[in-house]
Scaffold this active site. Structure first.
Site, short mmCIF file in Angstrom:
data_model
loop_
_atom_site.label_atom_id
_atom_site.label_comp_id
_atom_site.label_asym_id
_atom_site.label_seq_id
_atom_site.Cartn_x
_atom_site.Cartn_y
_atom_site.Cartn_z
CE LYS A 156 -2.09 -1.21 3.86
NZ LYS A 156 -1.37 -2.49 4.11
NE ARG A 177 -4.80 -1.50 9.80
CZ ARG A 177 -3.72 -1.07 9.15
NH1 ARG A 177 -3.74 0.05 8.47
NH2 ARG A 177 -2.63 -1.79 9.20
NE ARG A 237 7.74 -2.47 6.27
CZ ARG A 237 6.43 -2.40 6.39
NH1 ARG A 237 5.72 -1.76 5.47
NH2 ARG A 237 5.81 -2.96 7.40
NE ARG A 251 5.86 -0.28 10.06
CZ ARG A 251 4.79 -0.31 9.30
NH1 ARG A 251 4.75 0.36 8.17
NH2 ARG A 251 3.74 -1.03 9.65
NE ARG A 288 2.11 -4.87 11.05
CZ ARG A 288 3.16 -4.75 10.22
NH1 ARG A 288 4.33 -5.27 10.55
NH2 ARG A 288 3.02 -4.10 9.08
#
Ligand code: AP5
Length: 251
Positions: A30, A105, A157, A190, A201
């Site tokens: 996203k 969400r 990431r 992160r 998550r």
């Protein structure tokens, strides 16, 4: 340079784009795709994750409340989100359109957003210019990605703390290990990309966010794209969806 070209493109396009909602699980791309849409249309990316991380970094009351929830990979309460999103959407740069990355969400957030847009964007009696009256309804784009690919994207990431560019040590590594190609900053991981938080998550997504896709599907507003392709291929699909949406509206 990127900003200059974004604003040049925006001037060239010079028309309403309307809200673009990107739906997808953690790691679906996203944020990556939002940046491509910003470059193409010159409308702002509104990432609720980034807004919350900014509150956490500044130590605001909201940030203090959100910090522990985010660290567990759970969702922040709907009520807290409404205030942040409403004030951001009322800013002047959202007039031609905006990209929602990470919102809505929950099904409740989706209902709230519809009511907000109806009231504040589409209420023609309260608009002051013909340009505002041309606002178009949201286009909702769902990014579909295989589960194992999501894990690779999340565990690999890295991001640049200076310019925000995203990398992935498995899929899109920097030229020099752990350093940003653009400014040489040391890349960071992160906090919620740790294995134990990732599973929380993904569970939150399955339980609370999947119903959002159903909400838009029932209304025939959902367009799914195969996001299991290269960044460029996914971008091409998304820009095609947005261009068709805007064209159909103006036809
Ligand atoms: P948020 O920041 O929104 O995180 P997320 O939804 O979990 O999404 P990510 O940012 O992890 O993934 P992404 O889809 O943007 O993927 P990206 O482009 O980075 O939310 C964080 C937290 O905030 C939540 O857990 C919650 O606590 C809270 N929160 C936020 N919004 C909320 C709301 N509305 N309500 C309640 N709570 C909320 O890409 C990932 C990686 O993959 C990168 O390394 C990238 O380089 C790579 N990649 C991307 N695309 C490709 C591709 N096509 N091929 C190869 N690699 C790719």
């Amino acid at each position: 340079m990127a900003n200059k070209s974004a604003s040049e493109t925006a001037q060239k396009i010079g028309r309403q784009i309307g809200p673009v909602i990107l739906l997808g699980p953690p790691g679906a791309g996203k944020g990556t795709q939002s940046k491509q849409i910003v470059d193409r249309y010159g409308i702002p990316q509104i990432s609720t994750g980034d807004l919350l991380r900014d509150h956490v970094a500044r130590g605001t009351a909201l940030g203090l409340e959100a910090k522990a929830i985010m660290a567990r990979g759970e969702l922040v309460s709907d009520e807290l989100m409404y205030g942040i999103v409403a004030s951001r959407l009322r800013e002047a740069d959202c007039k031609r359109g905006f990209i929602l990355d990470g919102f809505p969400r929950t099904a409740a957030q989706a209902g709230w957003l519809d009511a907000f847009l109806e009231q504040e964007v589409f209420d023609k009696s309260s608009t002051t210019s013909s340009e505002e009256a041309e606002n178009c309804p949201p286009v909702v784009i769902q990014l579909l990605v295989d589960y194992n690919q999501l894990l690779l994207r999340l565990t690999g990431r890295r991001s640049c703390p200076t310019c925000g560019r995203l990398y992935n040590i498995h899929l899109q590594p920097p030229l020099v290990d752990e350093l940003c190609d653009l400014d040489g900053s040391k890349l960071v991981i992160r906090d919620d990309d740790r294995q134990e938080v990732i599973s929380g998550r993904l569970t939150a997504y399955e339980n609370q966010t999947r119903p959002v896709a159903d909400y838009y599907r029932v209304q025939r507003r959902l367009v799914a794209v195969n996001a299991d392709r290269t960044v460029e291929e996914v971008t091409a699909q998304i820009l095609g969806v947005i261009d068709r949406h805007c064209h159909d509206r103006s036809a």
